[in-house]
Design an enzyme around this catalytic site. Structure first.
Site, PDB file in Angstrom:
ATOM      1  N   SER A 105      39.419  43.015  47.409  1.00  0.00           N
ATOM      2  CA  SER A 105      40.491  43.832  46.682  1.00  0.00           C
ATOM      3  C   SER A 105      40.239  43.989  45.078  1.00  0.00           C
ATOM      4  O   SER A 105      39.192  44.425  44.680  1.00  0.00           O
ATOM      5  CB  SER A 105      41.726  43.254  46.930  1.00  0.00           C
ATOM      6  OG  SER A 105      42.836  44.278  46.586  1.00  0.00           O
ATOM      7  N   MET A 106      41.358  43.705  44.081  1.00  0.00           N
ATOM      8  CA  MET A 106      41.242  43.670  42.946  1.00  0.00           C
ATOM      9  C   MET A 106      39.956  42.818  42.424  1.00  0.00           C
ATOM     10  O   MET A 106      39.688  42.849  41.174  1.00  0.00           O
ATOM     11  CB  MET A 106      42.610  43.526  42.204  1.00  0.00           C
ATOM     12  CG  MET A 106      43.642  44.758  42.403  1.00  0.00           C
ATOM     13  SD  MET A 106      42.989  46.263  41.780  1.00  0.00           S
ATOM     14  CE  MET A 106      42.965  46.037  40.052  1.00  0.00           C
TER      15      MET A 106
END
Length: 997
Positions: free
Chosen positions: A187-188
């Protein structure tokens, strides 16, 4: 009273209900993930303290060990650093790390070696090593909402890489100490990984491989924070500029491989469109692939499943082990070999990009001896079809002749082979025949002995099919095992078998250029016991390929029926839709049997939907009726559609030709399913466009106030705006969508030499690249008008309920007010207001973020409104303070709609506060960012009405200009710059203070 605002609200509610239903249905797509199991243990590095990094008080570093297999607490392999995403845990590394340990110590799935030619016996390879998985504990920081947290993490991880590399020492010249770390980001965490390479404390060449899972690389999922938007712009510009023509020979990222894996439609957290990296790195350094494309995985995954799903973690772990090379200081293979391994493991093999190993001039190493070639040749004009194997209890050879005439006159010839049996490697077949048990199918390409140069000969395997009483004919062959493609099993059953390698179909596909130098295709039936199944192979120049130039709009008005030609010759058919490229739309596909075949088919129809850039394939076994959506041209994503990398919808269909059945395929636009795509792609505008609507309504209120002296209520202003302004706005924005679309025919090689403008054209309004979506802007404007009106109604309901409660408390005290008393009771003392304002200002100079001051000011104004409503209710009917009440209510709505970015920052701050109350919160503290709002709230709470001016006065004209600017900016640039809403609230608050002055 039924008004136009009520009508628009009802239409909006219907739209929302349909969208929610569509979204819930989309999440019911088949998720074939299997659970993974492990025995995790984590060792914290307490030595990595403030002497190594200034962020040691906030974050921690751990080493993962699989208890069953490795109890060592000292790093002894190749370092891989796992980076969790937004609110992610360091423990999420356990699934992939456990699988990597199991594959190294216990051995990988043999199919990896058989299918891809990779070494899966990692323990006994001198160039391989176990993997040390390091993982960072960020206390589940919200990096998606707070850019400063993202920068802190990236800076901490660069320090961590320096510390990790210091843990390794080696005096063996054949196995140097690691000089680089592989990054694995979820993800991030993928954005944090790319940001690391742009910071000042990054150690050059300390990272050369990034594998990211469900990472939003191109744009941020939330644009409410200025730091996040700025980081994305800066990091993406750095990566793009590094691969520009200007830095050839000086590229700091020249040896870096970036692989982005997306989860597809089941990922409801990050739109998979954001995961594409084709606009950031060239194909030589990166690729984007979907889990549904990966062999043996073949399924979409939600945001969390991608890191624990058993099928995907096997591929990820095997890829990481396969790129290891302990003889190099980088601990990895060279870039070209790394990318080749990633393409082998992650792509389906049906794409145009991967090279065919047999076509790459591999030297023949198999000798086939046959008595008479003619006895083994299957007629070229008829497809080879087998339904029983091993019936002679001895190996059986089938030869497909490649006539020389097929290469003349520019004819394109294709070879297709599909079977439900295993196509085994040459070594596996040789072992089975020697041991006289087991067996399998084997495919190779052969040529006569005379056509093979002596330098090419390498007789590693000999398979003798000739009669000892006859003279043998020698054929020198090259195995096709490296080019084997796995397809999901497709059978006539309501419950399809699990999507896994164990029951997959085997498929080979070539065109003429890949076997021009060969005379035969040899298929060896190596089974030594009778087994049922099927094998179908054809050598044909009549591959079915259909192109339909229908756009999506024509499919919205009528169903398109595509007749498939006679399937008597070819196993596979292709259907292309060059004008269907948008990821906003979904389509309904249906297979129609127009004529029943003479016999039952050996397998059920198998459908593959695909696009070429990014690499996305999705398979539908037992295809009858499906809804397809894909990730082609997407809003706000850099786009182009070149001939070499088309991103339009394509279909590939396998149908049993032996049944002689006739089929057609119908396609039509699925409007309901398309609504769920809007949810994912346009979530941000639901918090931005209402601000533009309210700004327009405020403009009308001020105009009427300046001209008539009456400040009308928001409800009346909404209805006037909807009847007078909305029709013109809809007409304007129907033209706005086509005028803000970009050029989607940009050559791919030019994309890396373009100057990145501050606001690229695809970041404007709805970020579309297709002019046919002219209607989408007006639709979303109407929806946001309805949302704004409903928000106004909701605030009224909340105020009414709270005011009634307070009113009951006041009436119990038998309070009776006169008009004069009202003014004094409703307006707090100047001393009290000064104290509140000073306290709010002091917050800015403390560790408390100024966003808390903003939210506090909103609650102060909310309390004032409740107080005003209560005392208005207690006043005599003849009292008149409607102008001020309407004005204060408008200001309250104005501040509420400008509050989303402050709320997100507060969520981050409260999270950090709950973990460590004494840690420093990284945030920009500026009194000027909040002071005008505080002073405006002070004026409104004190009961002061904004002064009235003439309609043609300078103040009235500037108010109109400022509100118009706010509305237009929010609509045109708000989706990608939502953080600017706070600045516009602050700016207009300052302007109102100047009018007060």
């Amino acid at each position: 009273m039924f008004t136009l605002g009520c009508l628009i609200s009802e239409l909006t509610l219907i739209f929302i209900a349909l969208t929610v239903f569509s979204y819930s249905q989309s999440l019911n797509d088949r998720n074939a993930c299997q659970m993974s199991y492990m025995s995790p243990s984590f060792a914290r590095f307490t030595a990595f303290d403030t002497t190594h990094t200034k962020h040691a008080s906030k974050y921690s570093l751990y080493l993962y060990r699989e208890q069953r297999l490795d109890d060592s607490l000292e790093p002894n392999g190749v370092p891989v650093l796992f980076i969790p995403g937004n609110a992610g845990s360091y423990k999420q590394v356990r699934a992939i790390a456990a699988e990597a340990a199991e594959q190294y110590y216990l051995g990988a799935d043999p199919s990896y070696s058989q299918l891809y030619g990779l070494n899966t016996n990692f323990t006994h390879s001198s160039s391989k090593s176990p993997i040390d998985f390091f993982t960072a504990d960020f206390n589940e920081d919200f990096t998606a909402f707070h850019g400063r947290a993202l920068l802190d993490q990236a800076e901490y991880l660069n320090d961590a890489v320096e510390f990790i590399l210091s843990l390794y020492n080696s005096t063996d010249p054949h196995r140097p100490a690691p000089q680089s770390v592989i990054l694995l980001g979820h993800s991030m965490g993928g954005i944090v990984a790319r940001t690391m390479l742009t910071l000042m404390n990054y150690r050059e060449n300390s990272v050369n491989t990034l594998l990211t899972l469900s990472a939003p690389h191109v744009i941020s999922p939330s644009t409410h924070d200025w730091d996040i938007v700025n980081i994305y712009n800066r990091v993406n510009k750095y990566w793009r500029d590094s691969y520009s023509f200007d830095l050839v020979g000086r590229n700091p990222l020249a040896s870096v491989a970036l692989v982005s894996v997306a989860g597809g439609n089941l990922d409801s957290i990050v739109p998979s469109d954001y995961a594409t990296v084709s606009s950031l790195v060239p194909p030589s350094n990166g690729l984007t692939v979907f889990t549904s494309t990966m062999p043996g995985v073949w399924t979409n995954m939600d945001h969390q499943a991608i890191i624990w799903c058993d099928q995907s973690r096997k591929s990820f772990a095997n890829a990481l082990l396969s790129i290891v090379d302990t003889s190099s200081p980088t601990m990895t293979l060279p870039l070209e070999q790394r990318m080749q391994i990633f393409r082998k493991l992650f792509l389906s093999g049906l794409e145009d990009y991967p090279e065919k190993h047999m076509a790459a001039s591999k030297s023949p190493n198999i000798l086939l001896k046959v008595s008479d070639v003619k006895d083994s040749i299957h007629p070229y004009s008829n497809p080879l079809q087998l339904h029983l194997f091993g019936k002679e209890r001895t190996p059986k050879l089938h030869l497909l002749s490649i006539p020389p005439e097929v290469f003349h006159h520019g004819r394109e010839v294709f070879f297709n082979l599909l079977t439900d049996r295993k196509i085994v490697s040459t070594q596996s077949l040789a072992n089975a025949l020697n041991e006289r048990k087991g067996g399998g199918l084997h495919v190779s390409f052969c040529k006569y002995h005379a056509s093979v140069a002596k330098a090419e000969l390498s007789k590693d395997y000999v398979f003798d099919f000739h009669d000892s009483s006859e003279v043998a004919t020698s054929l020198w062959c090259t195995s096709a095992e490296d080019d084997l493609i796995l397809l999901p099993c497709s059978v006539h059953s309501e419950e399809q078998p699990p999507l896994e390698r164990a029951n997959a179909f085997s498929y080979l596909q070539y065109n003429v250029s890949q076997f021009r130098d060969y005379d035969f295709i040899a298929i060896i039936d190596g089974y030594q016991e009778v087994e049922k199944g099927f094998l179908m192979a054809d050598l044909t120049d009549s591959l079915v390929s259909i192109t339909r130039n229908n756009g999506w709009f024509s499919l919205a008005t009528r169903k398109e029926i595509i007749e498939l030609p006679d399937q008597g010759r070819s196993i596979v058919s292709f259907i292309n839709f060059p004008k269907i490229r948008s990821s906003i739309l979904s389509f309904k596909l249906k297979l129609i049997k127009t004529a029943t075949g003479k016999s039952e088919s050996a397998f059920a129809p198998l459908l593959r939907q695909y696009i070429a850039d990014p690499y996305e394939s999705l398979f539908y076994p037992n295809f009858e009726e499906v809804t397809v959506s894909f990730h082609g041209s997407s809003p706000f994503i850099p786009f182009w559609n070149s001939a070499s990398h088309p991103n339009h919808l394509g279909l590939q269909l396998w149908i049993d030709p032996s049944s002689n059945a006739k089929y057609s395929v119908s396609i039509e636009l699925d409007i309901l399913s398309s609504l769920s795509n809007l949810v994912m792609l346009y979530r941000t505008i639901l918090s931005v466009f209402p601000f533009a609507v309210l700004s327009t309504v405020m403009l009308l209120q001020l105009d009427i106030y300046h001209s008539r002296g009456v400040f009308i209520s928001l409800g009346d202003a909404f209805n006037i705006a909807f009847s007078r302004v909305l029709p013109f706005a809809l007409l304007f924005f129907s033209f706005m969508t086509p005028s803000t679309t970009g050029d989607d025919t940009l050559p791919r090689n030019m994309a890396y030499n373009l100057l990145i403008s501050p606001i690229p054209i695809n970041e404007m309004f709805l970020g579309l690249s297709d002019k046919s979506f002219w209607w989408l802007g007006p639709v979303l404007i109407v929806v946001c008008c309805g949302l704004t009106y409903m928000a106004y109604g909701l605030v009224n309901v909340v105020l009414y309920i709270l005011a009634k409660v307070l009113s009951l408390l006041v009436r119990r005290r038998n309070v009776k007010l006169t008009e004069k008393q009202d003014v004094s009771r409703k307006s707090p003392s100047a001393k009290g207001r000064v104290i509140i304002s000073v306290l709010l200002c002091l917050n800015v100079f403390s560790i408390v973020p100024y966003q808390l001051t903003y939210i506090s000011a909103v609650f102060v104004l909310l309390g004032s409104r409740i107080r005003n409503i209560v005392f208005d209710d207690l006043l005599s009917p003849g009292s008149n303070r409607h102008n001020f009440n309407n004005f204060s209510h408008t200001i309250l709505m104005f501040l509420l709609l400008g509050m989303p970015s402050s709320v997100l920052i507060m969520v981050v701050w409260i999270k950090q506060l709950s973990i460590n109350p004494f840690s420093q919160f990284s945030s920009s503290q500026s009194l000027l960012s909040i002071l005008p709002i505080i002073l405006l709230v002070d004026r409104v709470v004190s009961g002061q009405m904004v002064p009235r001016n003439s309609l043609g006065s300078q103040q009235a004209i500037l108010s109109r200009v400022l509100l118009s600017y706010m509305a237009v900016y929010a609509l045109i640039y708000g989706a990608m710059h939502a953080y600017w809403l706070h600045n516009m609230v602050n700016l207009f608050s300052l302007w109102l203070l100047l009018i007060y002055a």
